[in-house]
Design an enzyme around this catalytic site. Structure first.
Site, PDB file in Angstrom:
ATOM      1  N   ASN A  71       0.808  -1.226   0.000  1.00 31.04           N
ATOM      2  CA  ASN A  71       0.000   0.000   0.000  1.00 31.04           C
ATOM      3  C   ASN A  71       0.839   1.274   0.000  1.00 31.04           C
ATOM      4  O   ASN A  71       0.447   2.268   0.580  1.00 31.04           O
ATOM      5  CB  ASN A  71      -0.920  -0.013   1.225  1.00 31.04           C
ATOM      6  CG  ASN A  71      -2.239   0.663   0.950  1.00 31.04           C
ATOM      7  OD1 ASN A  71      -2.581   0.938  -0.195  1.00 31.04           O
ATOM      8  ND2 ASN A  71      -2.979   0.966   1.988  1.00 31.04           N
ATOM      9  N   LYS A 129       0.572 -11.182  -2.970  1.00 31.47           N
ATOM     10  CA  LYS A 129       1.429 -10.273  -3.737  1.00 31.47           C
ATOM     11  C   LYS A 129       2.810 -10.162  -3.097  1.00 31.47           C
ATOM     12  O   LYS A 129       3.839 -10.298  -3.771  1.00 31.47           O
ATOM     13  CB  LYS A 129       0.734  -8.918  -3.815  1.00 31.47           C
ATOM     14  CG  LYS A 129       1.293  -7.861  -4.750  1.00 31.47           C
ATOM     15  CD  LYS A 129       2.729  -7.563  -4.621  1.00 31.47           C
ATOM     16  CE  LYS A 129       3.161  -6.358  -5.410  1.00 31.47           C
ATOM     17  NZ  LYS A 129       4.346  -5.729  -4.817  1.00 31.47           N
TER      18      LYS A 129
END
Length: 281
Positions: free
Chosen positions: A116, A213
């Site tokens: 993020n 991920k």
DNA sequence: AGGCAGGTTCTTA
DNA sequence: TAAGAACCTGCC
């Protein structure tokens, strides 16, 4: 010393590829820290690079770090232009990217930190972790540099340091917990070496702050598992827009991860060009 | 000013 | 199991 490299090797592209966060632009080249070594490297002319290290150190450390015994031109050459023109175009445009052989532990923490966030923020946090907990060394020009901290030292950082100088935000707990597990021996990167890709994925995703991920990035960049294919928002976009009938990973084995890097860089560079054009209007 | 950024986790249906 | 919100923080 001067090293001749006939294969794909573009330092700028590698630095921007999002696999490494400790490349510092310097005098037309880059200063790089890898484990307890520091290198300055610059392209001198076609296929020729200047490295400020001894031949011995090049053979022992850097040759493998840059993965110079793998032919990326060869890996690119396996792409079938007729059946996959988009990937072929991406690989051509992004030729020069290589997958570095970076330190596994450093990749675990770095990619937990990456979630993020954008590249400059990741760089800042990684550098801060090094100055707060790494070991201080001097390079051959007398410049100080810090190593990436091992589990022991990293696990000793307190909440205030992780949150303040290191600016990890909510990820501070992940970093603390994972480094504690590694320091205690309940998590060992060495164990992953003998596992299959999917077993290693499972093992990594058992860590707090590690999802699909991040686990894929750790395997691709920290364990040189060249077939692992990290899917982030950029790749998601490429797959949705360019491969609506599906992207055939089977056909791209065992180099899915390398091709992912081309697709990723291509997608981002095209987005940047678009943004640049929009700005001019 | 509010949304978004290279994702994961926790919470709801 | 599958969407949706929350999460630190800095930047536009």
């Amino acid at each position: 010393m001067i090293v001749q490299v006939r294969d794909d090797f573009d330092l700028g592209k590698i630095a921007e590829s999002g696999q490494c966060f400790r490349f510092k632009p310097h005098e037309g080249g880059f200063r790089i820290v890898h484990r307890e070594h520091r290198l300055f490297i610059r392209k001198e002319e076609e296929e020729r690079f200047y490295l400020d290290c001894t031949e011995e150190e090049y053979e022992k450390i850097w040759r493998s770090y840059f993965d110079l015994d793998t032919s990326y031109a060869g890996i690119r050459g396996k792409i079938d232009k007729a059946s996959d023109p988009y990937l072929a175009a991406a690989a051509e445009a992004e030729r020069g990217i290589r997958i570095l052989r970076q330190d596994p532990w450093e990749m675990v923490i770095t990619f937990i930190v990456s979630q993020n966030r954008n590249i400059p923020m990741i760089r800042r946090s990684v550098e801060a972790l090094c100055t707060c907990a790494g070991e201080l060394h001097e390079d051959r020009t007398g410049q100080p540099f810090w190593t990436f901290p091992g589990p022991e030292r990293l696990s000793r950082l307190d909440r205030e340091t992780l949150l303040g100088p290191c600016a990890l935000g909510y990820r501070w707990k992940y970093v603390q917990e994972v480094s504690r597990r590694a320091a205690s021996g309940s998590f060992m990167t060495e164990c992953l070496e003998k596992m299959s890709d999917s077993e290693a994925m499972e093992e990594l995703m058992a860590l707090p702050g590690v999802g699909p991920k991040v686990a894929s990035c750790i395997l691709l960049f920290g364990f040189h598992r060249l077939d692992v294919f990290p899917v982030d928002v950029w790749i998601r976009r490429v797959l949705d827009e360019e491969y609506p009938q599906g992207y055939d990973r089977g056909r791209h084995m065992p180099y899915n991860g390398v091709y992912q890097q081309y697709l990723f860089a291509y997608s981002r560079s095209r987005a940047e060009r678009k943004a640049g054009l929009a700005k001019e209007l």
